[in-house]
Design a protein around this motif. Structure first.
Motif, PDB file in Angstrom:
ATOM      1  N   LEU A 383     -10.110  23.277  -6.269  1.00 21.83           N
ATOM      2  CA  LEU A 383     -10.115  22.985  -7.721  1.00 21.83           C
ATOM      3  C   LEU A 383     -11.410  22.123  -7.963  1.00 21.83           C
ATOM      4  O   LEU A 383     -11.869  22.308  -9.075  1.00 21.83           O
ATOM      5  N   ARG A 384     -12.134  21.686  -6.817  1.00 21.50           N
ATOM      6  CA  ARG A 384     -13.424  20.705  -7.131  1.00 21.50           C
ATOM      7  C   ARG A 384     -14.420  21.646  -7.308  1.00 21.50           C
ATOM      8  O   ARG A 384     -15.637  21.172  -7.379  1.00 21.50           O
ATOM      9  N   LEU A 385     -14.138  22.793  -6.640  1.00 21.03           N
ATOM     10  CA  LEU A 385     -15.420  23.733  -6.693  1.00 21.03           C
ATOM     11  C   LEU A 385     -16.101  23.826  -8.099  1.00 21.03           C
ATOM     12  O   LEU A 385     -15.433  24.042  -8.886  1.00 21.03           O
ATOM     13  N   PRO A 386     -17.423  23.830  -7.925  1.00 21.06           N
ATOM     14  CA  PRO A 386     -18.154  23.645  -9.341  1.00 21.06           C
ATOM     15  C   PRO A 386     -18.300  24.944  -9.992  1.00 21.06           C
ATOM     16  O   PRO A 386     -18.701  25.141 -11.211  1.00 21.06           O
ATOM     17  N   ASP A 387     -17.996  26.300  -9.076  1.00 27.46           N
ATOM     18  CA  ASP A 387     -18.288  27.604  -9.727  1.00 27.46           C
ATOM     19  C   ASP A 387     -17.164  28.327  -9.801  1.00 27.46           C
ATOM     20  O   ASP A 387     -17.172  29.717  -9.365  1.00 27.46           O
ATOM     21  N   LEU A 388     -16.074  27.852 -10.140  1.00 27.15           N
ATOM     22  CA  LEU A 388     -14.922  28.738 -10.103  1.00 27.15           C
ATOM     23  C   LEU A 388     -15.072  29.826 -11.211  1.00 27.15           C
ATOM     24  O   LEU A 388     -15.560  29.609 -12.374  1.00 27.15           O
ATOM     25  N   LYS A 389     -14.621  31.104 -10.787  1.00 27.44           N
ATOM     26  CA  LYS A 389     -14.754  32.177 -11.561  1.00 27.44           C
ATOM     27  C   LYS A 389     -13.870  32.127 -12.988  1.00 27.44           C
ATOM     28  O   LYS A 389     -12.646  31.509 -12.748  1.00 27.44           O
ATOM     29  N   LYS A 390     -14.225  32.453 -14.002  1.00 24.76           N
ATOM     30  CA  LYS A 390     -12.970  32.448 -15.299  1.00 24.76           C
ATOM     31  C   LYS A 390     -12.601  33.887 -15.366  1.00 24.76           C
ATOM     32  O   LYS A 390     -12.699  34.586 -16.322  1.00 24.76           O
TER      33      LYS A 390
END
Length: 449
Positions: A383-390
């Protein structure tokens, strides 16, 4: 509307003592015509109301302070009651306004499912009276009752119940909350958090409902049992007796499951535009509380509707939503650890059944937390990953975490209430047990400051 606060204690319901049901009858008198079927006398033989008098709010206020010679239900009548045909129309109206039930009907014509059981409603005049009053005086409860009828019958049919068994499930689902008609209006309309005494009073509706059903000639014992059991849970964490699976009837477990589904959806999901389908992960998290194959049965029924998933978390609002989710996870984890540490530290050899019930709830919650992975560090790091795909998969995973956390909130609040009720009870408890639980609740309160 007149307000009423009673001094009823647990299982002290007296059908000769007027309660909130009298006020609800008076509130609908002009709509359906509520009249005295005979002279109404007090227990001291005073005439309170003459035969054929209209039950007005003023007359109800006068009667309220007197114990009666005869039970109120037996000495009033409704000029216009809800017939079986009108009940069917209401069931169909609820179905037509709900996406899930409407989709199910399009695939298997579930309207025909209820028709064979409506005649059983006509056999019980007192049940007709109660449901008629509920429809007018407590319309939201009436709608939820209709949902309970739908889902209970769908589950019973999926489990291949006999026709007699389906009749019993229908009657139990229809009557399971009639005891609510007798609960204090002030408590049910109270804003904000309910006190432990308020919760105790609300739980009394189970006993009142079963008592009313026992008065109905030829009402099947299985229906009375199911209504008595619809807030019990298979793991012993329900009420009023803390019964376990082997002690509960299938009808009781079915109505209890249907009632839970409706409460979860209407209380936590509906206003947030979430779907019925998302109730299943919540039920799965609470697997020990429900009967075997419950989630599989629900999944089969839901799948027949062929309704698509709806994404709630999406677009530019995703980072803010995740940030709030992470803050909540930290708070809930701290709350969970305080409760767990306090209850486990007391050991399990104390011989106190009520304390064991609290500890069983905590063990169930611990199992749910571990099985769901809701507090796992791996999920937190993701959840803390800055580049989660949308994309849909990401949205679905985040929404599942959100649903699980809301379920944890529900159980932590429930356990805190149970702890407070235990502390406030007059049952003997050693000082170290009381002090430990009081300290835990104080720590939890401090977390919210």
């Amino acid at each position: 509307m007149l307000r009423l606060i009673t001094n009823n204690k647990s299982h002290a319901y007296d059908p000769l003592v007027p309660d909130a049901y009298l006020l609800r009858l008076a509130s609908i008198g002009s709509q359906c015509g509520v009249f005295c079927s005979e002279n109404i006398y007090s227990a001291q033989h005073d005439l309170l109301a003459a035969k054929d008098s209209l039950l007005t709010p003023a007359l109800a206020a006068f009667i309220l302070s007197h114990k009666l010679q005869k039970q109120l239900e037996q000495i009033i009548y409704l000029e216009r009651e809800l017939s079986s045909n009108e009940l069917e129309k209401n069931l169909i109206a609820v179905m037509q306004q709900d996406d899930l039930l409407l989709a199910l009907n399009e695939h298997q014509n579930i309207v025909d499912l209820i028709a064979p059981y409506l005649s059983s409603y006509e056999k019980f005049p007192l049940l007709r009276q109660k449901i008629s009053v509920m429809a007018l005086a407590m319309p939201e409860l009436f709608v939820r009752t209709l949902y309970c009828v739908w889902f209970s019958l769908l589950i019973a049919k999926e489990m291949r119940f006999s026709e007699l068994g389906c009749v019993e499930v229908f009657l139990a689902a229809l009557s399971h909350d009639i005891g609510m008609l007798h609960l204090d209006i002030f408590v049910l309309e109270k804003k904000g958090n309910l006190s432990p005494e308020d919760w105790k009073h609300i739980q009394e509706h189970v006993f009142i409902g079963a008592s009313l059903l026992r008065q109905m000639p030829e009402m099947p014992v299985a229906v009375v049992d199911a209504v008595s059991e619809h807030h019990e849970r298979c793991d012993g964490t329900g009420y009023p007796t803390g019964a376990v699976e082997s002690e509960l009837s299938y009808a009781g477990k079915i109505v209890g499951l249907a009632d839970s589904i409706i409460a979860i959806y209407h209380n936590r999901f509906k206003n947030n535009q979430r779907s019925w389908r998302e109730v299943i992960p919540v039920i799965q998290m609470n697997a020990p509380a429900y009967f075997y194959r419950h989630d599989e049965i629900l999944a089969i029924i839901w799948r027949r509707s062929e309704m698509p998933f709806k994404n709630v978390v999406q677009g530019d609002g995703l980072p803010e939503f995740i940030a709030g989710l992470l803050r909540e996870r930290e708070y809930l984890n701290a709350w969970f650890e305080v409760q767990k540490e306090s209850l486990v530290s007391l050991g399990f050899t104390h011989g106190d059944r009520h304390l064991h019930a609290l500890q069983n709830v905590m063990l169930h919650l611990s199992s749910s937390v571990k099985g769901s992975g809701v507090f796992d560090e791996e999920l937190t790091s993701w959840l803390r990953l800055p580049d989660l795909k949308k994309d849909n998969d990401v949205y679905r995973k985040i929404e599942k975490a959100h649903v699980q956390q809301q379920e944890i909130v529900f159980h932590l609040q429930r356990l805190s209430r149970m702890m407070q009720l235990y502390i406030d009870s007059t049952d003997f408890k050693p000082k170290n047990i009381r002090d430990t639980l009081v300290s835990a609740l104080e720590k939890i309160q401090a977390l919210t400051r």
